[in-house]
Design a protein around this motif. Structure first.
Motif, PDB file in Angstrom:
ATOM      1  N   SER A   1       0.803  -1.216   0.068  1.00  0.00           N
ATOM      2  CA  SER A   1       0.065   0.018  -0.068  1.00  0.00           C
ATOM      3  C   SER A   1       1.044   1.324  -0.001  1.00  0.00           C
ATOM      4  N   LYS A   2       0.594   2.016  -1.098  1.00  0.00           N
ATOM      5  CA  LYS A   2       1.363   3.509  -0.979  1.00  0.00           C
ATOM      6  C   LYS A   2       2.694   3.158  -1.010  1.00  0.00           C
TER       7      LYS A   2
ATOM      8  N   VAL B   1      -6.816   1.328  -2.668  1.00  0.00           N
ATOM      9  CA  VAL B   1      -5.563   0.923  -3.112  1.00  0.00           C
ATOM     10  C   VAL B   1      -5.437   0.009  -4.451  1.00  0.00           C
TER      11      VAL B   1
ATOM     12  N   ASN C   1      -2.835  -1.727  -6.864  1.00  0.00           N
ATOM     13  CA  ASN C   1      -1.545  -2.196  -7.341  1.00  0.00           C
ATOM     14  C   ASN C   1      -1.614  -3.400  -8.460  1.00  0.00           C
TER      15      ASN C   1
ATOM     16  N   GLU D   1      -6.508   6.060  -3.175  1.00  0.00           N
ATOM     17  CA  GLU D   1      -5.676   6.787  -2.305  1.00  0.00           C
ATOM     18  C   GLU D   1      -4.053   6.389  -3.021  1.00  0.00           C
ATOM     19  N   SER D   2      -3.964   5.234  -3.555  1.00  0.00           N
ATOM     20  CA  SER D   2      -2.547   4.710  -3.902  1.00  0.00           C
ATOM     21  C   SER D   2      -2.827   3.825  -5.278  1.00  0.00           C
TER      22      SER D   2
ATOM     23  N   ASP E   1      -0.585   1.919  -8.418  1.00  0.00           N
ATOM     24  CA  ASP E   1       0.697   1.625  -8.752  1.00  0.00           C
ATOM     25  C   ASP E   1       0.649   0.619  -9.991  1.00  0.00           C
TER      26      ASP E   1
ATOM     27  N   LEU F   1      -5.922  10.957  -4.167  1.00  0.00           N
ATOM     28  CA  LEU F   1      -4.727  10.175  -4.644  1.00  0.00           C
ATOM     29  C   LEU F   1      -3.527  10.791  -3.992  1.00  0.00           C
TER      30      LEU F   1
ATOM     31  N   ILE G   1      -0.439   8.767  -3.667  1.00  0.00           N
ATOM     32  CA  ILE G   1       0.838   7.845  -4.205  1.00  0.00           C
ATOM     33  C   ILE G   1       0.411   7.799  -5.818  1.00  0.00           C
TER      34      ILE G   1
ATOM     35  N   ASP H   1       2.404   5.738  -9.311  1.00  0.00           N
ATOM     36  CA  ASP H   1       3.818   5.388  -9.642  1.00  0.00           C
ATOM     37  C   ASP H   1       3.498   4.761 -10.880  1.00  0.00           C
TER      38      ASP H   1
ATOM     39  N   SER I   1       7.763   9.360  -9.815  1.00  0.00           N
ATOM     40  CA  SER I   1       6.519   8.785 -10.131  1.00  0.00           C
ATOM     41  C   SER I   1       6.483   8.358 -11.581  1.00  0.00           C
TER      42      SER I   1
END
Length: 828
Positions: free
Chosen positions: A620-621, A660, A662, A683-684, A686, A706, A708, A710, A733
């Motif tokens: 997470s993040k 999240v 990812n 919020e994150s 990736d 948001l 984070i 990447d 990022s």
């Protein structure tokens, strides 16, 4: 009644019968708790021929829904009538109001209704005690109680669903000594009268006028929202015996008058915010003292050892300090419950302590009391049923006498979070006398002790226990909770565990070295809510009998060497919230909804073991985070570190409640879906280390939460969107994308950087119908790896829930490789 025999004098030989010595008439009949059974009280019963009857009690018998007969009105001489707890139902007959000589009436504990309070009591000119707990009134005319102002001393109306914004009518009852109106729907400020008004919604300061109620014997204002300090003036209640103010927000120091009340036997102030010291007690009538869960500090008063009538002492969860002799409490011959846990105390224990008598202490809780040894004075105490020595500094071996304590009832033993190293009992000993045994978080070595038949809770997690699980483990047929996680246990799981009964709710064997297949064969009546077998060496497939576990909320099979196709059949489980195939996953039901619960709740909250919470590892993040307690409002998808090779499904944008996402370290191709801009709670995000191409959609600037981002990759290009959260992200990022330009990169774009375009609710050229077509169940049979996985997951959602939309409840999804090599097993 066993004494009611023909040929004997009912007045002298029949139990419960009272006669007038002058006339011989039966004037009293007490059949309380006499095992009477029936479904009716017939109007022609000989009971109603006892015209001289003055007192009648049929309380605590079982009449299976019978109604109250109007014939009770024939007993016109009645002064005391109790029909409480008889399982009576229906309307109270109007004729009951004709009993004008009644002094006491108790109809509580039934399922009764009455059309009007006024009609019930209008003829009661001498009524002193009125107990109507649990009765429902079609019309509750509170002012009618004023007609009883000259006689009424006891009024009990608890759990009557009464709604009153003003309780001023009770102030018009000057003779009232006891008022019990608990568990109703009152609100507002507390009026000025003596009372039991617990479990309502009263707020504001403690009522100062109570100091003038000199006849008060019991005051219960518990479970309200009273705040502020108790008054500091001398409390003139020489007759007060019970003071119960627990579960409020009262604060400040405990006033000295609390310890001077001469007849006080119950002082219950737990779950408030009191601070200051505890004064020396001066009332030796005290039987129960509960000051737990406050902010009290200082030492425990020495006068506590003089309270010879004390049965319960709970001072837990305060800031008390100083040294106190544990041996002293064993001189209190009536003490059966002692809790000093969660303070800063140092308990003094004599090495030569020998009890000269058999202690009556049944509950002993000394958690976090800086103990370094297990007190020897516990040895031989056969009455002890609950022992909690957790969270101390106890080292060495667990003595054999402690694990083999006798007694007629199963015991509770909590030795968790100490430094115990092993057992002085023989290896593999059966700890048969415990229903609750908690040995977790020690340094225990050797073989695992075997629970006995009565055991319902057993935890030995976070130790160094080794060897196999003995088949004798399965003799604990009543197990509800079993946690052996993070040890060095090995071998195969005993086949008998496949037939664990329906009692089992939570099974955690995570972090061991178990091999072989998963033997479980669950029946349709399984009560299992959580199963964690992760981080072992288990082989084979996912047991399809798990489909019978309709209560299953958490399933963690991650980090094994299972070989199987994706178990999409698990989507049919209605309560599944966490599905972990390597690290962590959760059910598919609330991702679509951006719910915002006002009261925070956690997984396992309804498991029966509210202190047990699932532990989850999630990226997470950008960080690997251990979630010790999982909020049911938190939602995440973690598909990182797989071999997924396809485009990112556009339908992920429908999961508006996601926090999240990812998808890093895969082989995703194509562009970033602009539908991700619809995930308003995100919020994150990736997406790094994939093969994504094209531009970053400007719709992502609408993600105001948001924190984070990447997207470091190799093939993204174009202008980085500007505005809102995108103006806060660092250059890292976007690392590795040489074709990107614009802030925060040093590379400028050839055209003016513009504001972000408004977010679209769907991909261009698509609609809700086309998304459903894209996610048709047939997609399960198409593609390699990624296509199958996403098809199985999203396809099953629509198969089992065609109205997935905003009603889905997915919280966590973390999909990691189930397979040692690749996804070819999915094609089988």
């Amino acid at each position: 009644m066993f004494s009611w025999n023909n040929g004997t004098d009912c007045c002298s030989a029949w139990e419960g019968v009272t006669c007038d010595l002058r006339t011989g008439h039966v004037i009293g009949l007490d059949l309380t708790n006499s095992c009477l059974l029936g479904s009716t009280i017939a109007s022609n019963s000989t009971l109603f021929h006892l015209f001289h009857l003055q007192s009648l009690s049929l309380a605590s018998n079982y009449f299976n829904g019978a109604s109250i007969s109007p014939s009770f009105a024939k007993l016109s001489s009645l002064r005391n009538l109790s029909l409480s707890s008889m399982d009576l139902e229906g309307e109270v007959p109007q004729e009951l109001s004709h009993l004008s000589k009644l002094v006491s009436l108790d109809l509580s504990g039934n399922d009764l209704t009455f059309s009007s309070l006024k009609e019930l009591i209008e003829n009661f000119t001498e009524l002193s005690q009125l107990v109507l707990d649990g009765m429902l009134f079609n019309s509750f005319e509170a002012e009618s109680l004023v007609n009883l102002s000259c006689t009424l001393t006891i009024l009990s109306l608890s759990d009557c669903s009464l709604r009153m914004n003003s309780l001023e009518v009770f102030l018009k009852l000057p003779r009232l000594q006891v008022l019990n109106a608990a568990s109703n729907r009152f609100k507002g400020s507390l009026p000025e009268f003596n009372s039991n008004l617990s479990n309502n919604n009263f707020s504001g300061p403690f009522p100062y006028w109570i100091g003038n109620l000199t006849l008060l014997t019991s005051l219960d204002l518990s479970s309200n929202r009273l705040s502020g300090p108790l008054p500091s003036w001398a409390f003139g209640h020489s007759k007060l015996q019970v003071l119960d103010l627990h579960d409020n927000s009262l604060s400040g120091a405990l006033p000295s008058w609390l310890s001077t009340l001469p007849l006080l036997n119950q002082l219950l102030l737990q779950n408030n915010q009191f601070d200051g010291h505890i004064s020396e007690f001066q009332s030796y009538h005290l039987e129960k003292i509960d000051l737990s869960h406050n902010k009290l500090h200082g030492q425990i008063p020495r006068s506590v050892f003089k309270l010879v009538n004390l049965t319960l002492l709970d001072l837990s969860s305060n800031n008390l300090n100083g040294s106190i002799e544990l041996d002293g409490f064993y001189t209190l011959e009536n003490l059966w419950s002692l809790d000093l846990s969660e303070n800063n105390l140092s308990l003094t224990i004599s090495d030569n302590s020998v009890n000269s008598r058999s202690s009556r202490i049944e509950i002993l809780k000394l958690s976090s009391c800086n103990l370094r040894v297990i007190p020897n004075l516990l040895k031989g105490q056969t009455e002890l049923a609950v022992i909690d020595l957790s969270r101390n500094n106890i080292g060495g071996l667990i003595p054999k006498w402690l694990l083999s304590m006798g007694g007629d009832v199963p015991h509770t033993l909590n030795l968790s979070h100490n430094s115990l190293s092993g057992f002085d009992a023989s290896a593999g000993a059966i700890v048969s006398n415990f229903s609750y045994l908690d040995l977790q978080s020690n340094r225990l070595q050797g073989s695992l002790p075997i629970p006995g038949t009565p055991t319902t809770y057993y935890s030995a997690a976070n130790n160094k226990l080794k060897d196999e699980i003995s088949p004798s483990f399965c003799d604990a047929i009543y197990l509800e909770f079993l946690d052996l996680s993070y040890n060095k246990l090995s071998g195969i799981l005993p086949p008998c565990m496949a037939t664990y009964p329906d009692f089992l709710q939570i099974l955690n064997l995570q972090g061991n070295n178990f091999g072989g297949t998963i033997p479980f064969k669950f029946s349709s009546g399984s009560g299992l809510t959580s199963l964690d077998l992760s981080y072992n060496q288990l082989q084979g497939s996912v047991p399809k009998s798990l489909a019978n576990c309709s209560k299953l909320e958490i399933l963690n099979l991650g980090n094994n060497i299972l070989v199987d196709s994706f178990p999409s059949w698990l989507a049919a489980l209605p309560e599944l919230k966490v599905l972990v195939l390597r690290r962590i996953t959760q059910s598919w039901s609330s991702m679509m909804s951006n719910d915002n619960e006002s009261q925070l709740t956690y997984l396992n909250a309804n498991s029966g073991y509210s202190y047990y919470h699932s532990t989850v590892v999630l990226i997470s993040k950008g960080l690997e985070v251990h979630f010790e307690r999982i909020l049911t409002t938190f939602k995440a998808i973690d598909f990182s570190n797989n071999r997924l090779k396809c485009e990112i499904p556009k339908a992920i944008g429908n999961l508006e409640g996601l926090h999240v996402l990812n998808l890093s370290s895969n082989s995703f191709m194509g562009g970033i879906p602009m539908s991700l801009g619809n995930i308003s709670a995100l919020e994150s995000l990736d997406l790094s280390r994939n093969n994504l191409s094209g531009e970053i959609p400007p719709q992502l600037t609408s993600l105001t939460f948001l924190a984070i981002l990447d997207v470091s990759d190799k093939q993204l290009g174009g202008t980085i969107p500007r505005g809102k959260q995108f103006d806060t992200f660092p250059s890292t990022s976007y690392k590795g994308n040489s074709a990107l330009c614009g802030f925060p990169l040093s590379k400028l774009c050839g055209k003016t950087e513009g504001a972000a375009a408004p977010a679209s609710t769907l991909e261009e050229g698509s609609d809700s119908g086309s998304i459903l077509v894209d996610l048709d169940w047939k997609v399960v049979l198409i593609g390699y790896g990624c296509g199958f996985m996403f098809g199985a997951i999203f396809g099953s959602l629509f198969r089992f829930n065609p109205l997935w939309s905003r009603q889905s409840q997915l919280h966590f999804v973390a999909f990691f490789p189930l397979f040692p090599d690749d996804f070819e097993g999915m094609a089988r």
